[in-house]
Write an enzyme that holds these catalytic residues in place. Structure first.
Site, mmCIF file in Angstrom:
data_model
loop_
_atom_site.group_PDB
_atom_site.id
_atom_site.type_symbol
_atom_site.label_atom_id
_atom_site.label_comp_id
_atom_site.label_asym_id
_atom_site.label_seq_id
_atom_site.Cartn_x
_atom_site.Cartn_y
_atom_site.Cartn_z
ATOM 1 N N HIS A 49 -20.570 16.434 105.189
ATOM 2 C CA HIS A 49 -21.002 17.655 105.867
ATOM 3 C C HIS A 49 -20.220 17.781 107.170
ATOM 4 O O HIS A 49 -19.822 16.768 107.773
ATOM 5 C CB HIS A 49 -22.487 17.594 106.189
ATOM 6 N N CYS A 96 -29.177 20.277 108.020
ATOM 7 C CA CYS A 96 -30.071 19.759 106.984
ATOM 8 C C CYS A 96 -30.751 18.493 107.522
ATOM 9 O O CYS A 96 -30.478 18.045 108.642
ATOM 10 C CB CYS A 96 -29.267 19.448 105.716
ATOM 11 N N CYS A 127 -28.160 15.636 108.393
ATOM 12 C CA CYS A 127 -27.400 15.907 109.608
ATOM 13 C C CYS A 127 -28.302 15.892 110.842
ATOM 14 O O CYS A 127 -27.892 15.414 111.904
ATOM 15 C CB CYS A 127 -26.654 17.230 109.480
ATOM 16 N N GLU A 143 -21.151 18.394 110.202
ATOM 17 C CA GLU A 143 -21.749 17.682 111.336
ATOM 18 C C GLU A 143 -21.452 16.188 111.280
ATOM 19 O O GLU A 143 -21.103 15.573 112.288
ATOM 20 C CB GLU A 143 -23.280 17.859 111.376
#
Length: 156
Positions: free
Chosen positions: A54, A84, A87, A56
């Protein structure tokens, strides 16, 4: 040039557009330390074949390397989509004090949309705010998935 939250979110949107161009879900992230961008990333789950890639997570990893510390205590993270749960946990664990995101994520969001991990009384609390440049961030993701559906229907 005045560097404010909108300026940094525009940089995150640039990262998201890079993801779009390589057929990744267009989410972009920048991490700022003392008014300087120290990390940039976009989603690379397809490219890296990893559910952990991801934007992040990738940006946090780069920022930790840059600062030579797992603590990102004086940083601000800008992300185009609500974090999410994975993260959000990484943000809390890395001690990032401030997060600003664009669009809300009604499927996986862990700030307002599905649950709020940032309200849990961990030993580190995050100042988090959503909705900055929401329409631009949301439109980019919406366009991506619309295009993806159109490609799939043409190939069926």
């Amino acid at each position: 040039m005045i560097k404010n939250d909108e300026y940094y979110m525009r940089l995150a949107l640039k990262e998201a557009k890079k993801a779009y161009e390589i057929d990744e879900v267009p989410i972009g992230c920048v991490i700022v330390y003392k008014d300087k961008v120290i990390a940039r990333a976009h989603n690379e789950r397809e490219k890296k074949k990893s559910s952990l890639a991801h934007a992040e997570i990738l940006a946090i990893s780069k920022a930790c390397k840059k600062l030579e510390s797992w603590r990102l205590e004086d940083c601000t993270l800008y992300i185009t989509l609500e974090p999410c749960a994975m993260c959000s946990g990484a943000i809390i664990q890395s001690r990032i004090p401030k997060v600003i995101y664009g669009a809300y994520d009604y499927r996986f969001g862990a700030h307002k949309s599905i649950l709020n991990l940032f309200d849990v009384k961990f030993n580190h609390m995050v100042d988090i705010r959503g909705g900055l440049m929401e329409e631009e961030c949301k439109n980019l993701i919406t366009s991506f998935f619309k295009e993806l559906r159109e490609k799939k229907s043409c190939n069926s």
